[in-house]
Design an enzyme around this catalytic site. Sequence first.
Site, PDB file in Angstrom:
ATOM      1  CG  ASN A 123      33.271  38.937  40.696  1.00  0.00           C
ATOM      2  OD1 ASN A 123      32.623  39.986  40.655  1.00  0.00           O
ATOM      3  ND2 ASN A 123      33.857  38.426  39.641  1.00  0.00           N
TER       4      ASN A 123
ATOM      5  NE  ARG B 288      34.874  47.017  35.292  1.00  0.00           N
ATOM      6  CZ  ARG B 288      35.462  45.826  35.098  1.00  0.00           C
ATOM      7  NH1 ARG B 288      36.761  45.712  35.163  1.00  0.00           N
ATOM      8  NH2 ARG B 288      34.747  44.772  34.855  1.00  0.00           N
TER       9      ARG B 288
ATOM     10  CE  LYS C  14      20.404  43.570  41.393  1.00  0.00           C
ATOM     11  NZ  LYS C  14      21.110  42.777  42.410  1.00  0.00           N
TER      12      LYS C  14
ATOM     13  CB  ALA D  58      25.723  40.859  44.079  1.00  0.00           C
TER      14      ALA D  58
ATOM     15  N   GLY E 264      27.949  40.384  35.044  1.00  0.00           N
ATOM     16  CA  GLY E 264      27.442  39.127  35.593  1.00  0.00           C
ATOM     17  C   GLY E 264      27.474  38.042  34.539  1.00  0.00           C
ATOM     18  CB  SER E 265      25.945  34.708  34.435  1.00  0.00           C
ATOM     19  OG  SER E 265      24.558  34.963  34.405  1.00  0.00           O
TER      20      SER E 265
ATOM     21  CD  GLU F 166      32.652  44.689  30.626  1.00  0.00           C
ATOM     22  OE1 GLU F 166      33.160  43.617  30.226  1.00  0.00           O
ATOM     23  OE2 GLU F 166      32.913  45.784  30.118  1.00  0.00           O
TER      24      GLU F 166
ATOM     25  NE  ARG G 210      42.583  40.547  40.066  1.00  0.00           N
ATOM     26  CZ  ARG G 210      41.620  40.973  39.241  1.00  0.00           C
ATOM     27  NH1 ARG G 210      41.147  40.171  38.298  1.00  0.00           N
ATOM     28  NH2 ARG G 210      41.139  42.190  39.356  1.00  0.00           N
TER      29      ARG G 210
ATOM     30  CB  CYS H  40      34.349  37.455  34.092  1.00  0.00           C
ATOM     31  SG  CYS H  40      34.834  39.147  34.248  1.00  0.00           S
TER      32      CYS H  40
ATOM     33  CD  GLU I 129      32.719  33.089  33.892  1.00  0.00           C
ATOM     34  OE1 GLU I 129      31.494  33.213  33.872  1.00  0.00           O
ATOM     35  OE2 GLU I 129      33.498  34.053  33.857  1.00  0.00           O
TER      36      GLU I 129
ATOM     37  CB  SER J 237      41.986  43.953  35.830  1.00  0.00           C
ATOM     38  OG  SER J 237      41.486  42.682  35.481  1.00  0.00           O
TER      39      SER J 237
HETATM   40  C1  SIN Z   1      35.058  40.470  36.899  1.00  0.00           C
HETATM   41  O1  SIN Z   1      35.423  39.363  37.260  1.00  0.00           O
HETATM   42  O2  SIN Z   1      33.874  40.688  36.649  1.00  0.00           O
HETATM   43  C2  SIN Z   1      36.011  41.623  36.770  1.00  0.00           C
HETATM   44  C3  SIN Z   1      37.410  41.263  37.000  1.00  0.00           C
HETATM   45  C4  SIN Z   1      38.369  42.429  36.869  1.00  0.00           C
HETATM   46  O3  SIN Z   1      37.970  43.583  36.733  1.00  0.00           O
HETATM   47  O4  SIN Z   1      39.552  42.168  36.919  1.00  0.00           O
END
Ligand code: SIN
Length: 505
Positions: free
Chosen positions: A177, A185, A200, A202, A254-255, A276, A304, A310, A406, A466
């Site tokens: 995403n 990050r 690795k 996606a 991820g999930s 995360e 967004r 997430c 989600e 964020s």
């Molecule tokens: C995410 O959706 O995994 C991160 C979103 C963000 O950093 O704002």
Amino acid sequence: MSTSSATTVDAKSATSDAGSVEVPATPTQLLIGGEWRDPLSSGPSVTLPVNDPATGGVIADVADAAPDDAEAAVDAAAAAFTSWSSTSPRQRGELLRSAFDLLVAQADEFAAVITREMGKPLDESRAEVRYGAEFLRWYAEEAVRATGTARTAPDGAALHVTIRQPVGPSLLITPWNFPLAMVTRKVAPALAAGCTVVVKPAEETPLTALMFAELLREVGVPPGVVNVLTTSRPGQVVARILADRRIRKLSFTGSTEVGRTLLAASANGVLRTSMELGGNAPFLVFDDADVESAIEGAVTAKLRNGGQSCVAANRFIVDRRVADDFVAGLAERLAAQKIGSGFDPATTLGPMINVKQRDRAIALVRAAVADGATPVLLDAVEAGTAFLPPVLLNDVNPDGAIAKQEIFAPVAPIYLFDSEDEALRLASDTEAGLVGFIYSRDAARLMRAATALECGMVGLNRGLVSDASAPFGGTKHSGLGREGSEAGLHEYLETKYISHPFSAV
Ligand code: SIN
């Protein structure tokens, strides 16, 4: 075949119209030990296709790594660790600063590749480049601040010193995403701390990560410090890496479902983990809120990245007394979205990542309507494309699947409440605990609600939290650890305590 200069693909020639936007060529091979190379065993003919979300067409074929390549990447990361972890923090910080400068200089090129492979509108891709670059700048500055402590033991007989040392070679698994920002990050704090990495990305969005790896090479990050594996067999490749005792850390975005599997797989090696995982963000609108501002925040928190985040608002929990105004205003804003290719300057909402993700969201919407929700915006959708016009549902049943999962799509369900207690109970009635958003003009209520929400982050009268300088992360099933801020650096550092047998007093 192995080559030190990247085999590249010109994505523009293979895809739907990018208009006047130049989509640059990106590397397509694996980066291992500073060299761009084809997979060891399978040869150049075995590749992973990358699709244009807007058309479904193939835009590139990238190398498809097998477990043997994973081992080669770990060899390279382990070999580079001794020298990289011995470089000075200032040297590491300056390399990250150079990476920041070059990324900013190449922002348009990166944005074009993000839009090509992920589908988001070009303006959003540019925003992602700015966001992603900030992690490089922040950790360029933090690299020199991995401070320790010194204290006299309470009995006065020893001096306790703590120092911070890099955890070791790390595996970084990033989602589709935010193809750039989720890589920076993780890579930036890891490198700042002195760790070497295997990335690795996606399967859906490997091109941006490969392009970023080339940028790191260009600014002089030494061979083996950053290795990149693209693969259609993530399970096998990741399993081989996690089974390797030289790997000391796993960071995953991820999930929750995949996160659980990875946590179990990390147990044998007793790895440090940063997770995360999924969210289910409540967006609370109290009766004393500035409704116009809440609508503005709701558009940001929902649209967004097309809702594919997430931290996207997943449940709008609205006081019944202001619900009519909020719903009418939000419906107007959602209906005004221009849906189309991310390269069209008029587009405000691009395609979802693929048809499967879109159809999953549609199934949740259908189930919510069958369960009694009132459709406010629910346009017909074209079969077989990844486009989904925004959906707005009112008075949704809080026990339905759409409230528990989600959504990851431009779908806004409204839940109504009559009291603060009921709102807070609904908000935390989820296994997820990533973020919450609260709108009210009452400062005491804002702090009371923020304290009560069971989650790692809260936005007060704003729909976006964020920021590279803030600790991003969740509680409950939303994950472990934090990314961004000084906390993100500590995820890649071990604390060593050294006891000295004399008193400083
Ligand atoms: C995410 O959706 O995994 C991160 C979103 C963000 O950093 O704002």
